[in-house]
Design an enzyme around this catalytic site. Sequence first.
Site, PDB file in Angstrom:
ATOM      1  CB  VAL A  33      -0.881   0.026   1.274  1.00  0.00           C
ATOM      2  CG1 VAL A  33      -1.615   1.341   1.405  1.00  0.00           C
ATOM      3  CG2 VAL A  33      -1.870  -1.112   1.266  1.00  0.00           C
ATOM      4  CG  ASP A  34       4.668   3.099   2.558  1.00  0.00           C
ATOM      5  OD1 ASP A  34       4.279   4.256   2.328  1.00  0.00           O
ATOM      6  OD2 ASP A  34       5.655   2.830   3.272  1.00  0.00           O
ATOM      7  CB  SER A 124      -0.342  -5.621  10.278  1.00  0.00           C
ATOM      8  OG  SER A 124       0.325  -4.591  10.966  1.00  0.00           O
ATOM      9  CB  VAL A 127       5.399  -6.366   4.098  1.00  0.00           C
ATOM     10  CG1 VAL A 127       6.822  -6.469   4.618  1.00  0.00           C
ATOM     11  CG2 VAL A 127       5.406  -6.063   2.603  1.00  0.00           C
ATOM     12  CE1 TYR A 128       6.587  -4.370   8.270  1.00  0.00           C
ATOM     13  CE2 TYR A 128       4.967  -2.997   9.376  1.00  0.00           C
ATOM     14  CZ  TYR A 128       6.217  -3.140   8.798  1.00  0.00           C
ATOM     15  OH  TYR A 128       7.079  -2.068   8.767  1.00  0.00           O
TER      16      TYR A 128
HETATM   17  N1  AR6 Z   1      -4.972  -0.994  -2.091  1.00  0.00           N
HETATM   18  C1  AR6 Z   1      -5.501  -1.679  -1.055  1.00  0.00           C
HETATM   19  N2  AR6 Z   1      -4.847  -2.699  -0.438  1.00  0.00           N
HETATM   20  C2  AR6 Z   1      -3.620  -3.018  -0.893  1.00  0.00           C
HETATM   21  C3  AR6 Z   1      -2.996  -2.336  -1.964  1.00  0.00           C
HETATM   22  C4  AR6 Z   1      -3.724  -1.280  -2.581  1.00  0.00           C
HETATM   23  N3  AR6 Z   1      -3.236  -0.571  -3.604  1.00  0.00           N
HETATM   24  N4  AR6 Z   1      -1.765  -2.890  -2.159  1.00  0.00           N
HETATM   25  C5  AR6 Z   1      -1.631  -3.884  -1.254  1.00  0.00           C
HETATM   26  N5  AR6 Z   1      -2.752  -3.981  -0.491  1.00  0.00           N
HETATM   27  P1  AR6 Z   1       1.171  -4.097   3.051  1.00  0.00           P
HETATM   28  P2  AR6 Z   1       1.793  -4.179   5.938  1.00  0.00           P
HETATM   29  C6  AR6 Z   1      -3.060  -4.884   0.643  1.00  0.00           C
HETATM   30  O1  AR6 Z   1       2.293  -5.043   2.779  1.00  0.00           O
HETATM   31  O2  AR6 Z   1       1.546  -5.638   6.011  1.00  0.00           O
HETATM   32  C7  AR6 Z   1       5.443  -1.708   3.202  1.00  0.00           C
HETATM   33  O3  AR6 Z   1       6.650  -1.998   2.569  1.00  0.00           O
HETATM   34  C8  AR6 Z   1      -2.221  -6.126   0.782  1.00  0.00           C
HETATM   35  O4  AR6 Z   1      -2.754  -7.164  -0.011  1.00  0.00           O
HETATM   36  O5  AR6 Z   1       1.000  -2.922   2.171  1.00  0.00           O
HETATM   37  O6  AR6 Z   1       1.222  -3.288   7.000  1.00  0.00           O
HETATM   38  C9  AR6 Z   1       5.593  -0.645   4.280  1.00  0.00           C
HETATM   39  O7  AR6 Z   1       6.545   0.329   3.926  1.00  0.00           O
HETATM   40  C10 AR6 Z   1      -2.389  -6.422   2.264  1.00  0.00           C
HETATM   41  O8  AR6 Z   1      -3.594  -7.150   2.513  1.00  0.00           O
HETATM   42  O9  AR6 Z   1       1.280  -3.504   4.567  1.00  0.00           O
HETATM   43  C11 AR6 Z   1       6.013  -1.450   5.467  1.00  0.00           C
HETATM   44  O10 AR6 Z   1       7.394  -1.704   5.449  1.00  0.00           O
HETATM   45  C12 AR6 Z   1      -2.564  -5.056   2.909  1.00  0.00           C
HETATM   46  O11 AR6 Z   1      -2.804  -4.170   1.823  1.00  0.00           O
HETATM   47  C13 AR6 Z   1       5.267  -2.749   5.303  1.00  0.00           C
HETATM   48  O12 AR6 Z   1       5.020  -2.867   3.907  1.00  0.00           O
HETATM   49  C14 AR6 Z   1      -1.362  -4.558   3.697  1.00  0.00           C
HETATM   50  O13 AR6 Z   1      -0.152  -4.967   3.060  1.00  0.00           O
HETATM   51  C15 AR6 Z   1       3.931  -2.727   5.991  1.00  0.00           C
HETATM   52  O14 AR6 Z   1       3.347  -3.991   5.884  1.00  0.00           O
END
Ligand code: AR6
Length: 181
Positions: A33-34, A124, A127-128
Amino acid sequence: MTQITLVEGDITEQQVDVVVNAANTSLLGGGGVDGAIHRKGGPEILAACRELRASHYGKGLPVGRAVATTAGRLPARWVVHTVGPVHRAEDYEERAGLLASCHRESLRLAVELGARTVAFPAISTGVYQWPVEDAARIALTAVAEVLEEAPGELEEVRFVLFGRAAYETFEQVRSALGQRS
Ligand code: AR6
């Protein structure tokens, strides 16, 4: 009465006042997402994050906390960055508390900003590595608690789930919690 809605989609496409970012402590971007928020929102968001690092958040944003920046070119007014905990069985209770805190702090900040609509990703769960079902329970419970404290301040809190499976899991958890859809 604030609506809690669930949609399957991309959080960077949501027309809301606040988009919540699942960031990391550095606030300087990452994947998931970030990465998508910084890519679509453009360099203004990163510039604002760098300013935060140079001022109040010299050591970065602690896990469980939230901070706001411009939303740059996203169809939103602000991005609220929050840092979820990494999932680990050992300190489960403490980490689950931090995941709830991400939701509470983000919503309180959104209310302070004057936002009416807020979109959350499943913090979370990428990646988390937090299991989606458990993250959904924590997130939906925390949001419902804040909304009880501040009834009527927000119109909508929207969870934007990436993919059918995550969407359906949130739906199931919401109905198991007895929250209305
Ligand atoms: N829109 C909605 N949901 C999404 C999108 C999107 N465009 N892209 C991914 N997801 P994550 P975390 C979902 O990894 O686990 C980053 O590198 C994805 O499928 O984005 O909190 C940060 O910089 C998942 O279900 O966040 C941190 O280092 C959810 O969003 C780390 O990842 C969260 O996945 C944070 O990890």
